[in-house]
Design a protein around this motif. Sequence first.
Motif, PDB file in Angstrom:
ATOM      1  N   LYS A  16      -4.235  13.461   6.851  1.00  0.00           N
ATOM      2  CA  LYS A  16      -3.943  12.125   7.343  1.00  0.00           C
ATOM      3  C   LYS A  16      -2.931  11.442   6.451  1.00  0.00           C
ATOM      4  O   LYS A  16      -2.681  11.857   5.330  1.00  0.00           O
ATOM      5  CB  LYS A  16      -5.230  11.299   7.342  1.00  0.00           C
ATOM      6  CG  LYS A  16      -6.266  11.783   8.317  1.00  0.00           C
ATOM      7  CD  LYS A  16      -7.569  11.056   8.049  1.00  0.00           C
ATOM      8  CE  LYS A  16      -8.679  11.678   8.868  1.00  0.00           C
ATOM      9  NZ  LYS A  16      -9.991  11.280   8.292  1.00  0.00           N
ATOM     10  N   GLY A  17      -2.388  10.370   6.970  1.00  0.00           N
ATOM     11  CA  GLY A  17      -1.488   9.548   6.182  1.00  0.00           C
ATOM     12  C   GLY A  17      -1.682   8.095   6.560  1.00  0.00           C
ATOM     13  O   GLY A  17      -2.482   7.780   7.446  1.00  0.00           O
ATOM     14  N   LEU A  18      -0.971   7.218   5.891  1.00  0.00           N
ATOM     15  CA  LEU A  18      -1.013   5.801   6.239  1.00  0.00           C
ATOM     16  C   LEU A  18       0.327   5.408   6.828  1.00  0.00           C
ATOM     17  O   LEU A  18       1.379   5.822   6.345  1.00  0.00           O
ATOM     18  CB  LEU A  18      -1.308   4.942   5.010  1.00  0.00           C
ATOM     19  CG  LEU A  18      -2.719   5.024   4.419  1.00  0.00           C
ATOM     20  CD1 LEU A  18      -2.911   3.923   3.390  1.00  0.00           C
ATOM     21  CD2 LEU A  18      -3.784   4.920   5.491  1.00  0.00           C
ATOM     22  N   TYR A  19       0.261   4.600   7.865  1.00  0.00           N
ATOM     23  CA  TYR A  19       1.464   4.173   8.586  1.00  0.00           C
ATOM     24  C   TYR A  19       1.540   2.659   8.650  1.00  0.00           C
ATOM     25  O   TYR A  19       0.516   1.981   8.781  1.00  0.00           O
ATOM     26  CB  TYR A  19       1.445   4.745  10.013  1.00  0.00           C
ATOM     27  CG  TYR A  19       1.760   6.220  10.027  1.00  0.00           C
ATOM     28  CD1 TYR A  19       0.804   7.151   9.652  1.00  0.00           C
ATOM     29  CD2 TYR A  19       3.024   6.666  10.376  1.00  0.00           C
ATOM     30  CE1 TYR A  19       1.106   8.501   9.634  1.00  0.00           C
ATOM     31  CE2 TYR A  19       3.330   8.014  10.368  1.00  0.00           C
ATOM     32  CZ  TYR A  19       2.380   8.926   9.993  1.00  0.00           C
ATOM     33  OH  TYR A  19       2.685  10.261   9.968  1.00  0.00           O
ATOM     34  N   ALA A  20       2.763   2.137   8.591  1.00  0.00           N
ATOM     35  CA  ALA A  20       2.974   0.691   8.669  1.00  0.00           C
ATOM     36  C   ALA A  20       2.630   0.192  10.072  1.00  0.00           C
ATOM     37  O   ALA A  20       3.031   0.778  11.066  1.00  0.00           O
ATOM     38  CB  ALA A  20       4.420   0.361   8.329  1.00  0.00           C
ATOM     39  N   THR A  21       1.878  -0.896  10.155  1.00  0.00           N
ATOM     40  CA  THR A  21       1.525  -1.462  11.456  1.00  0.00           C
ATOM     41  C   THR A  21       2.558  -2.492  11.906  1.00  0.00           C
ATOM     42  O   THR A  21       2.517  -2.974  13.016  1.00  0.00           O
ATOM     43  CB  THR A  21       0.148  -2.153  11.403  1.00  0.00           C
ATOM     44  OG1 THR A  21       0.165  -3.088  10.319  1.00  0.00           O
ATOM     45  CG2 THR A  21      -0.964  -1.159  11.187  1.00  0.00           C
ATOM     46  N   LYS A  22       3.450  -2.865  11.001  1.00  0.00           N
ATOM     47  CA  LYS A  22       4.526  -3.807  11.321  1.00  0.00           C
ATOM     48  C   LYS A  22       5.634  -3.621  10.299  1.00  0.00           C
ATOM     49  O   LYS A  22       5.452  -2.891   9.330  1.00  0.00           O
ATOM     50  CB  LYS A  22       4.006  -5.248  11.299  1.00  0.00           C
ATOM     51  CG  LYS A  22       3.294  -5.611   9.982  1.00  0.00           C
ATOM     52  CD  LYS A  22       2.650  -6.972  10.063  1.00  0.00           C
ATOM     53  CE  LYS A  22       3.556  -8.017   9.430  1.00  0.00           C
ATOM     54  NZ  LYS A  22       2.918  -9.305   9.229  1.00  0.00           N
ATOM     55  N   ASP A  23       6.768  -4.269  10.506  1.00  0.00           N
ATOM     56  CA  ASP A  23       7.837  -4.201   9.517  1.00  0.00           C
ATOM     57  C   ASP A  23       7.349  -4.818   8.206  1.00  0.00           C
ATOM     58  O   ASP A  23       6.762  -5.898   8.213  1.00  0.00           O
ATOM     59  CB  ASP A  23       9.083  -4.956  10.004  1.00  0.00           C
ATOM     60  CG  ASP A  23       9.767  -4.230  11.165  1.00  0.00           C
ATOM     61  OD1 ASP A  23       9.320  -3.110  11.493  1.00  0.00           O
ATOM     62  OD2 ASP A  23      10.718  -4.781  11.724  1.00  0.00           O
ATOM     63  N   ILE A  24       7.576  -4.127   7.117  1.00  0.00           N
ATOM     64  CA  ILE A  24       7.112  -4.599   5.807  1.00  0.00           C
ATOM     65  C   ILE A  24       8.317  -4.791   4.903  1.00  0.00           C
ATOM     66  O   ILE A  24       9.161  -3.898   4.787  1.00  0.00           O
ATOM     67  CB  ILE A  24       6.132  -3.582   5.172  1.00  0.00           C
ATOM     68  CG1 ILE A  24       4.876  -3.413   6.041  1.00  0.00           C
ATOM     69  CG2 ILE A  24       5.739  -4.023   3.767  1.00  0.00           C
ATOM     70  CD1 ILE A  24       3.955  -2.295   5.593  1.00  0.00           C
ATOM     71  N   GLU A  25       8.388  -5.937   4.272  1.00  0.00           N
ATOM     72  CA  GLU A  25       9.505  -6.220   3.378  1.00  0.00           C
ATOM     73  C   GLU A  25       9.288  -5.623   1.997  1.00  0.00           C
ATOM     74  O   GLU A  25       8.156  -5.569   1.501  1.00  0.00           O
ATOM     75  CB  GLU A  25       9.629  -7.735   3.207  1.00  0.00           C
ATOM     76  CG  GLU A  25      10.908  -8.315   3.783  1.00  0.00           C
ATOM     77  CD  GLU A  25      10.915  -9.818   3.640  1.00  0.00           C
ATOM     78  OE1 GLU A  25      11.111 -10.295   2.499  1.00  0.00           O
ATOM     79  OE2 GLU A  25      10.690 -10.500   4.653  1.00  0.00           O
TER      80      GLU A  25
END
Length: 158
Positions: A16-25
């Motif tokens: 598994k991995g972690l994914y951005a749920t929105k644009d992150i600055e």
Amino acid sequence: MKLCRIKKSNIDRNGKGLYATKDIEEGTRIIDYVGKIITKKQSEESEKFDNSKPIYLFDLNSKYDLDGDVPWNTARLINHSCSNNCDYDGQGIKLWVVAIKNIKKNEELTCDYGFAYDSDYKQFPCKCQSKKCVGYIVREGSRWRINKKFKKSTRINK
Ligand SMILES: [Zn+2]
């Protein structure tokens, strides 16, 4: 709203991995890196950390390490990439993951694991597929991942 979610990884095909749920600055604190605080003596004596699972162990200070290999530590699922978009940061005994680039929604979050360049490095092939990939998950410096606030190390692929 959480900034990341768990999904099947593109890098680690079996995991598994972690994914951005929105644009992150860039500069955004994304998720805390939590675990069990153990003494140096415990980590030195534990076979668990004898290079088989060093990727979860952080050097907090001269006395204590943090063992992040616990089910409640979601941040442990972040995979290594040779061109990572996140990094570890911390203060005192608190650790977290911070964006070091602007990250697009649905992009996989990646960190640079601080493995030492030693005879064991071939145990950990890297499949990050970035142009900068060095083939193995290695970095000069400490054997364990070190909070860079306390110790800066030079990357091997520069
Ligand atoms: Zn790589």
